[in-house]
Design a protein around this motif. Structure first.
Motif, short mmCIF file in Angstrom:
data_model
loop_
_atom_site.label_atom_id
_atom_site.label_comp_id
_atom_site.label_asym_id
_atom_site.label_seq_id
_atom_site.Cartn_x
_atom_site.Cartn_y
_atom_site.Cartn_z
N MET A 66 32.69 -9.10 32.64
CA MET A 66 32.02 -7.85 32.96
C MET A 66 33.03 -6.85 33.54
SD MET A 66 29.06 -6.67 32.67
CE MET A 66 27.65 -5.92 33.32
N LYS A 67 33.92 -7.35 34.38
CA LYS A 67 34.92 -6.48 34.99
C LYS A 67 35.87 -5.92 33.93
CE LYS A 67 37.78 -6.39 39.10
NZ LYS A 67 38.33 -7.15 40.19
N ASN A 68 36.22 -6.77 32.96
CA ASN A 68 37.07 -6.31 31.87
C ASN A 68 36.40 -5.22 31.05
OD1 ASN A 68 39.52 -7.50 32.04
ND2 ASN A 68 39.01 -9.25 30.74
N PHE A 69 35.11 -5.34 30.85
CA PHE A 69 34.36 -4.35 30.09
C PHE A 69 34.45 -2.98 30.76
CE2 PHE A 69 30.48 -1.95 29.26
CZ PHE A 69 30.51 -1.90 27.87
N PHE A 70 34.27 -2.95 32.07
CA PHE A 70 34.34 -1.68 32.80
C PHE A 70 35.76 -1.11 32.81
CE2 PHE A 70 30.38 -3.25 34.80
CZ PHE A 70 29.56 -2.23 34.33
N LYS A 71 36.75 -1.98 32.90
CA LYS A 71 38.13 -1.51 32.86
C LYS A 71 38.47 -0.92 31.49
CE LYS A 71 40.55 -4.28 36.26
NZ LYS A 71 41.61 -5.27 36.48
N LYS A 72 37.93 -1.51 30.45
CA LYS A 72 38.24 -1.07 29.10
C LYS A 72 37.49 0.21 28.72
CE LYS A 72 38.42 -2.77 24.38
NZ LYS A 72 38.11 -3.88 23.48
N HIS A 73 36.26 0.37 29.18
CA HIS A 73 35.41 1.47 28.74
C HIS A 73 35.08 2.47 29.85
CE1 HIS A 73 34.84 -0.51 24.92
NE2 HIS A 73 34.50 -1.63 25.55
N TRP A 74 35.85 2.53 30.91
CA TRP A 74 35.51 3.40 32.04
C TRP A 74 35.52 4.87 31.65
CZ3 TRP A 74 38.47 7.23 34.15
CH2 TRP A 74 39.81 7.27 33.75
N LEU A 75 36.41 5.27 30.78
CA LEU A 75 36.50 6.68 30.40
C LEU A 75 35.29 7.09 29.56
CD1 LEU A 75 38.33 9.10 30.79
CD2 LEU A 75 39.47 8.51 28.65
N ARG A 76 34.85 6.23 28.69
CA ARG A 76 33.67 6.53 27.86
C ARG A 76 32.41 6.62 28.73
NH1 ARG A 76 36.27 2.34 24.36
NH2 ARG A 76 37.41 3.54 22.81
N MET A 77 32.29 5.70 29.70
CA MET A 77 31.13 5.74 30.60
C MET A 77 31.14 6.99 31.47
SD MET A 77 30.47 1.79 31.63
CE MET A 77 32.14 1.39 32.08
N ALA A 78 32.33 7.39 31.90
CA ALA A 78 32.44 8.64 32.66
C ALA A 78 32.02 9.82 31.79
CB ALA A 78 33.87 8.81 33.17
N GLY A 79 32.37 9.79 30.53
CA GLY A 79 31.97 10.85 29.61
C GLY A 79 30.46 10.93 29.46
N ILE A 80 29.81 9.79 29.41
CA ILE A 80 28.35 9.78 29.31
C ILE A 80 27.73 10.39 30.57
CG2 ILE A 80 26.34 8.24 29.27
CD1 ILE A 80 28.00 6.40 27.43
#
Length: 75
Positions: A1-15
């Motif tokens: 789960m932590k890896n997922f957030f590290k990998k996709h943090w910029l996309r989630m911030a965009g949302i």
């Protein structure tokens, strides 16, 4: 789960940023008559903003696969 957030943090911030900007647009600019299909409803505008934010921030995210593919093309 932590890896997922590290990998996709910029996309989630965009949302999140897109949804916030969508709501702000609805609040200050939105359609008063109610005939505009997107801007007359705050939820639709937030979804539209989140989609645009995701796509915009995705332009600036870098994936390892993309970097590897670019290196293969340059060599």
């Amino acid at each position: 789960m932590k890896n997922f957030f590290k990998k996709h943090w910029l996309r989630m911030a965009g949302i999140l940023v897109g949804a916030l900007v969508g709501y702000i647009y609805y609040h200050y600019v939105g359609c008063l008559s109610g005939t505009c299909p997107i801007t007359s409803n705050p939820y639709r505008m937030m979804i539209y903003g989140a989609l645009v934010g995701y796509l915009l921030f995705d332009l600036f995210s870098s994936d390892k696969k993309t970097k590897d593919a670019k290196q293969d093309i340059q060599q």
